[in-house]
Design a protein around this motif. Structure first.
Motif, PDB file in Angstrom:
ATOM      1  N   VAL A  62      15.193 -35.780   4.482  1.00 24.37           N
ATOM      2  CA  VAL A  62      14.092 -34.835   4.291  1.00 24.37           C
ATOM      3  C   VAL A  62      13.559 -34.546   5.685  1.00 24.37           C
ATOM      4  CG1 VAL A  62      11.777 -34.498   3.362  1.00 24.37           C
ATOM      5  CG2 VAL A  62      13.523 -35.638   1.969  1.00 24.37           C
ATOM      6  N   ASP A  63      13.576 -33.280   6.059  1.00 20.77           N
ATOM      7  CA  ASP A  63      13.137 -32.892   7.404  1.00 20.77           C
ATOM      8  C   ASP A  63      13.841 -33.727   8.476  1.00 20.77           C
ATOM      9  OD1 ASP A  63      11.414 -30.976   6.312  1.00 20.77           O
ATOM     10  OD2 ASP A  63       9.791 -32.440   6.138  1.00 20.77           O
ATOM     11  N   GLU A  64      15.150 -33.890   8.302  1.00 18.07           N
ATOM     12  CA  GLU A  64      16.024 -34.622   9.223  1.00 18.07           C
ATOM     13  C   GLU A  64      15.709 -36.115   9.311  1.00 18.07           C
ATOM     14  OE1 GLU A  64      16.789 -32.620  12.940  1.00 18.07           O
ATOM     15  OE2 GLU A  64      16.490 -30.671  11.980  1.00 18.07           O
ATOM     16  N   GLU A  65      14.924 -36.634   8.376  1.00 14.59           N
ATOM     17  CA  GLU A  65      14.612 -38.061   8.317  1.00 14.59           C
ATOM     18  C   GLU A  65      15.390 -38.687   7.162  1.00 14.59           C
ATOM     19  OE1 GLU A  65      10.780 -40.942   7.426  1.00 14.59           O
ATOM     20  OE2 GLU A  65      10.440 -38.932   8.207  1.00 14.59           O
ATOM     21  N   PHE A  66      16.055 -39.824   7.409  1.00 16.16           N
ATOM     22  CA  PHE A  66      16.800 -40.534   6.374  1.00 16.16           C
ATOM     23  C   PHE A  66      15.870 -40.965   5.242  1.00 16.16           C
ATOM     24  CE2 PHE A  66      17.697 -44.689   4.564  1.00 16.16           C
ATOM     25  CZ  PHE A  66      18.874 -44.405   3.902  1.00 16.16           C
ATOM     26  N   VAL A  67      16.291 -40.719   3.986  1.00  8.44           N
ATOM     27  CA  VAL A  67      15.482 -41.138   2.844  1.00  8.44           C
ATOM     28  C   VAL A  67      16.283 -41.873   1.765  1.00  8.44           C
ATOM     29  CG1 VAL A  67      13.742 -39.337   3.212  1.00  8.44           C
ATOM     30  CG2 VAL A  67      15.656 -38.904   1.647  1.00  8.44           C
ATOM     31  N   GLY A  68      17.617 -41.809   1.812  1.00  5.85           N
ATOM     32  CA  GLY A  68      18.396 -42.505   0.798  1.00  5.85           C
ATOM     33  C   GLY A  68      19.875 -42.267   0.945  1.00  5.85           C
ATOM     34  N   TYR A  69      20.643 -43.018   0.155  1.00 10.81           N
ATOM     35  CA  TYR A  69      22.092 -42.849   0.163  1.00 10.81           C
ATOM     36  C   TYR A  69      22.699 -43.432  -1.105  1.00 10.81           C
ATOM     37  CZ  TYR A  69      22.766 -47.797   1.223  1.00 10.81           C
ATOM     38  OH  TYR A  69      22.764 -49.168   1.157  1.00 10.81           O
ATOM     39  N   ASP A 119      25.775 -49.136  -4.526  1.00  9.39           N
ATOM     40  CA  ASP A 119      24.748 -49.216  -3.489  1.00  9.39           C
ATOM     41  C   ASP A 119      23.922 -47.926  -3.378  1.00  9.39           C
ATOM     42  OD1 ASP A 119      23.266 -50.586  -1.650  1.00  9.39           O
ATOM     43  OD2 ASP A 119      24.647 -50.290   0.010  1.00  9.39           O
ATOM     44  N   PHE A 120      23.257 -47.604  -4.466  1.00  7.51           N
ATOM     45  CA  PHE A 120      22.420 -46.404  -4.576  1.00  7.51           C
ATOM     46  C   PHE A 120      20.983 -46.777  -4.219  1.00  7.51           C
ATOM     47  CE2 PHE A 120      20.053 -43.839  -7.999  1.00  7.51           C
ATOM     48  CZ  PHE A 120      19.847 -42.764  -7.167  1.00  7.51           C
ATOM     49  N   ASN A 121      20.443 -46.160  -3.188  1.00  7.03           N
ATOM     50  CA  ASN A 121      19.101 -46.504  -2.712  1.00  7.03           C
ATOM     51  C   ASN A 121      18.348 -45.267  -2.242  1.00  7.03           C
ATOM     52  OD1 ASN A 121      18.968 -49.619  -2.398  1.00  7.03           O
ATOM     53  ND2 ASN A 121      20.981 -49.058  -1.611  1.00  7.03           N
ATOM     54  N   VAL A 122      17.106 -45.160  -2.670  1.00  8.78           N
ATOM     55  CA  VAL A 122      16.180 -44.150  -2.145  1.00  8.78           C
ATOM     56  C   VAL A 122      14.944 -44.926  -1.690  1.00  8.78           C
ATOM     57  CG1 VAL A 122      14.746 -42.141  -2.682  1.00  8.78           C
ATOM     58  CG2 VAL A 122      17.041 -42.336  -3.669  1.00  8.78           C
ATOM     59  N   LEU A 123      14.492 -44.642  -0.473  1.00 13.96           N
ATOM     60  CA  LEU A 123      13.311 -45.331   0.041  1.00 13.96           C
ATOM     61  C   LEU A 123      12.120 -45.093  -0.891  1.00 13.96           C
ATOM     62  CD1 LEU A 123      13.662 -44.495   3.838  1.00 13.96           C
ATOM     63  CD2 LEU A 123      14.029 -46.715   2.742  1.00 13.96           C
ATOM     64  N   PRO A 124      11.348 -46.130  -1.188  1.00 12.83           N
ATOM     65  CA  PRO A 124      10.244 -46.009  -2.166  1.00 12.83           C
ATOM     66  C   PRO A 124       9.308 -44.816  -1.981  1.00 12.83           C
ATOM     67  CG  PRO A 124      10.614 -48.300  -1.667  1.00 12.83           C
ATOM     68  CD  PRO A 124      11.498 -47.515  -0.726  1.00 12.83           C
ATOM     69  N   PRO A 125       8.901 -44.446  -0.761  1.00 12.87           N
ATOM     70  CA  PRO A 125       7.984 -43.298  -0.662  1.00 12.87           C
ATOM     71  C   PRO A 125       8.607 -41.966  -1.094  1.00 12.87           C
ATOM     72  CG  PRO A 125       7.970 -44.576   1.388  1.00 12.87           C
ATOM     73  CD  PRO A 125       9.083 -45.103   0.534  1.00 12.87           C
ATOM     74  N   TYR A 126       9.925 -41.926  -1.236  1.00 13.76           N
ATOM     75  CA  TYR A 126      10.610 -40.678  -1.581  1.00 13.76           C
ATOM     76  C   TYR A 126      11.132 -40.657  -3.008  1.00 13.76           C
ATOM     77  CZ  TYR A 126      10.188 -39.750   3.341  1.00 13.76           C
ATOM     78  OH  TYR A 126       9.677 -39.524   4.585  1.00 13.76           O
ATOM     79  N   ARG A 127      10.818 -41.677  -3.774  1.00 17.69           N
ATOM     80  CA  ARG A 127      11.252 -41.716  -5.171  1.00 17.69           C
ATOM     81  C   ARG A 127      10.419 -40.764  -6.013  1.00 17.69           C
ATOM     82  NH1 ARG A 127      12.046 -48.246  -5.586  1.00 17.69           N
ATOM     83  NH2 ARG A 127      13.819 -48.310  -4.149  1.00 17.69           N
ATOM     84  N   ARG A 128      11.006 -40.374  -7.146  1.00 10.92           N
ATOM     85  CA  ARG A 128      10.368 -39.482  -8.112  1.00 10.92           C
ATOM     86  C   ARG A 128      10.140 -38.087  -7.538  1.00 10.92           C
ATOM     87  NH1 ARG A 128       9.729 -41.842 -12.580  1.00 10.92           N
ATOM     88  NH2 ARG A 128       8.257 -40.360 -13.429  1.00 10.92           N
ATOM     89  N   ARG A 129      11.025 -37.695  -6.627  1.00 15.77           N
ATOM     90  CA  ARG A 129      10.996 -36.348  -6.047  1.00 15.77           C
ATOM     91  C   ARG A 129      12.305 -35.611  -6.276  1.00 15.77           C
ATOM     92  NH1 ARG A 129       8.409 -36.833  -0.011  1.00 15.77           N
ATOM     93  NH2 ARG A 129       6.587 -38.070  -0.522  1.00 15.77           N
ATOM     94  N   GLY A 130      13.213 -36.191  -7.073  1.00 18.80           N
ATOM     95  CA  GLY A 130      14.501 -35.563  -7.335  1.00 18.80           C
ATOM     96  C   GLY A 130      15.584 -35.923  -6.341  1.00 18.80           C
ATOM     97  N   ILE A 131      15.266 -36.724  -5.344  1.00 16.69           N
ATOM     98  CA  ILE A 131      16.257 -37.090  -4.330  1.00 16.69           C
ATOM     99  C   ILE A 131      17.341 -37.965  -4.934  1.00 16.69           C
ATOM    100  CG2 ILE A 131      16.597 -38.366  -2.169  1.00 16.69           C
ATOM    101  CD1 ILE A 131      13.655 -37.356  -1.479  1.00 16.69           C
TER     102      ILE A 131
END
Length: 150
Positions: free
Chosen positions: A37-44, A62-74
């Motif tokens: 998001v905006d060139e910042e890593f948020v998940g993989y 190994d599915f991971n989305v950083l907690p602050p970016y969850r529930r945004r469709g990422i």
């Protein structure tokens, strides 16, 4: 960058893990999909093309989305991309999920996406847990699912 992002939230995901993933991707064994998001890593998420557990079937791992970016469709976007990638080679995909509360969102997501338990029951380190046995409830305790992609 990825390892540092997880270290910052207290998760142990060493640089060596991602170096291994890159080597496996170069060898055609695994693909790694990264979200920013905006060139910042948020998940993989990764796709292991021949799962040891699923007898060679592709497995999303190994599915991971950083907690602050969850529930945004990422996470859904990563899963959409992983499933589309697998669908180019296979009509079915596997995935495993942990059993304790930290995995609650993933458990719900997989069911909503049409994943069904594979029927082999509880696994620990990819081996069946026999009735009456005691296991440690950690990241190696999983329930495995499959999904038809056709």
């Amino acid at each position: 960058m990825i390892s540092a992002a997880f270290t910052a939230i207290g998760w142990d995901k060493p640089v060596e893990q991602y170096e291994k993933y890159l080597a496996e991707q170069a060898a055609g064994v695994r693909d790694v999909l990264v979200a920013t998001v905006d060139e910042e890593f948020v998940g993989y998420v990764t796709v292991r093309w021949e799962s040891a557990y699923f007898d060679g079937m592709p497995e999303i791992q190994d599915f991971n989305v950083l907690p602050p970016y969850r529930r945004r469709g990422i996470g859904s976007g990563l899963m959409d991309a992983a499933e589309a990638l697998v669908a180019q080679r296979s009509a079915v995909v596997g995935i495993g999920v942990g059993l304790y509360a930290d995995y609650g969102q993933a458990q719900r997501m997989y069911v909503r996406r049409g994943y069904l338990p594979d029927g082999r029951g509880l696994m620990y380190d990819n081996r069946p847990v026999a009735p009456g046995n005691t296991i440690r409830l950690d990241d190696d305790a999983t329930l495995m699912f499959t999904k038809s992609l056709v």
